[in-house]
Design a protein around this motif. Sequence first.
Motif, PDB file in Angstrom:
ATOM      1  N   ALA A   1       7.313   3.421   5.993  1.00 58.11           N
ATOM      2  CA  ALA A   1       6.450   3.398   4.837  1.00 58.11           C
ATOM      3  C   ALA A   1       7.458   3.043   3.805  1.00 58.11           C
ATOM      4  O   ALA A   1       8.648   3.365   3.741  1.00 58.11           O
TER       5      ALA A   1
ATOM      6  N   CYS B   1      11.151   3.846   5.000  1.00 52.94           N
ATOM      7  CA  CYS B   1      11.606   4.839   5.618  1.00 52.94           C
ATOM      8  C   CYS B   1      11.969   4.436   7.000  1.00 52.94           C
ATOM      9  O   CYS B   1      11.258   3.780   7.604  1.00 52.94           O
TER      10      CYS B   1
ATOM     11  N   GLY C   1       5.339   7.738   2.601  1.00 54.37           N
ATOM     12  CA  GLY C   1       4.404   8.319   3.697  1.00 54.37           C
ATOM     13  C   GLY C   1       4.671   9.803   4.116  1.00 54.37           C
ATOM     14  O   GLY C   1       3.906  10.593   4.006  1.00 54.37           O
ATOM     15  N   CYS C   2       5.836   9.957   4.489  1.00 58.95           N
ATOM     16  CA  CYS C   2       6.150  11.166   4.977  1.00 58.95           C
ATOM     17  C   CYS C   2       7.169  12.128   4.042  1.00 58.95           C
ATOM     18  O   CYS C   2       7.413  13.290   4.453  1.00 58.95           O
TER      19      CYS C   2
ATOM     20  N   ARG D   1      10.053  12.008   3.488  1.00 50.37           N
ATOM     21  CA  ARG D   1      11.712  11.958   3.750  1.00 50.37           C
ATOM     22  C   ARG D   1      12.553  11.470   2.641  1.00 50.37           C
ATOM     23  O   ARG D   1      12.163  10.371   1.885  1.00 50.37           O
TER      24      ARG D   1
ATOM     25  N   CYS E   1      10.357   8.429   0.895  1.00 50.89           N
ATOM     26  CA  CYS E   1       9.218   8.035   1.433  1.00 50.89           C
ATOM     27  C   CYS E   1       7.942   8.175   0.713  1.00 50.89           C
ATOM     28  O   CYS E   1       7.521   9.350   0.728  1.00 50.89           O
TER      29      CYS E   1
ATOM     30  N   GLU F   1      11.775   6.431   9.453  1.00 50.50           N
ATOM     31  CA  GLU F   1      11.227   7.520  10.155  1.00 50.50           C
ATOM     32  C   GLU F   1       9.810   6.763  10.479  1.00 50.50           C
ATOM     33  O   GLU F   1       9.433   6.745  11.553  1.00 50.50           O
ATOM     34  N   CYS F   2       9.003   6.645   9.246  1.00 48.53           N
ATOM     35  CA  CYS F   2       7.639   6.269   9.535  1.00 48.53           C
ATOM     36  C   CYS F   2       7.722   4.698   9.179  1.00 48.53           C
ATOM     37  O   CYS F   2       6.223   4.103   9.318  1.00 48.53           O
TER      38      CYS F   2
END
Length: 159
Positions: free
Chosen positions: A75, A70, A58-59, A61, A56, A72-73
């Motif tokens: 991105a 992602c 962004g985060c 991961r 990812c 999760e976020c």
Amino acid sequence: MDKNAKLPETDDGTILFNTDPIILKYHYEIDYLHSYAQDSPFFAGLTKKKLMGSRCTGCGRRFATPRGHCMECGAPTEWFELPREGRVHTYTTCHFGGEAFLKETPFTLVMVEFDGVDTLFLSRLIGAEPDEVKVGMPVRARFLRNCKFKPTDVYFVPM
């Protein structure tokens, strides 16, 4: 106009396995054009004996099974090479399988965990009897010599 027109018929019949409900054998074959689209780098990696995952932007991961964004976020992700060595996180022995695997049953499927990667990778384990497989067992990726551009081009063996 021919009112007595008929479709041509053949002498071959249909194999009937059951009558209530009707179950019969029917061969179906078709050529299918398929695009791997955003997953193309994963399959291209297999041709070079590389396992590709996604990270990812962004985060951070890291996914062993690649994805474009992602989970999760949300991105976008970028590609990175996974390690070739990991550990069995869990496993199952398959006594039945799809047509491509019928000749190989029973076979073992493993979820492989890699250091520094947040998700697991599903693959076959070759070279160990079902009663020899253990959670935590170290495994190494191997690749088919002739890539078929399928997920089964990679498999794992015990270390």
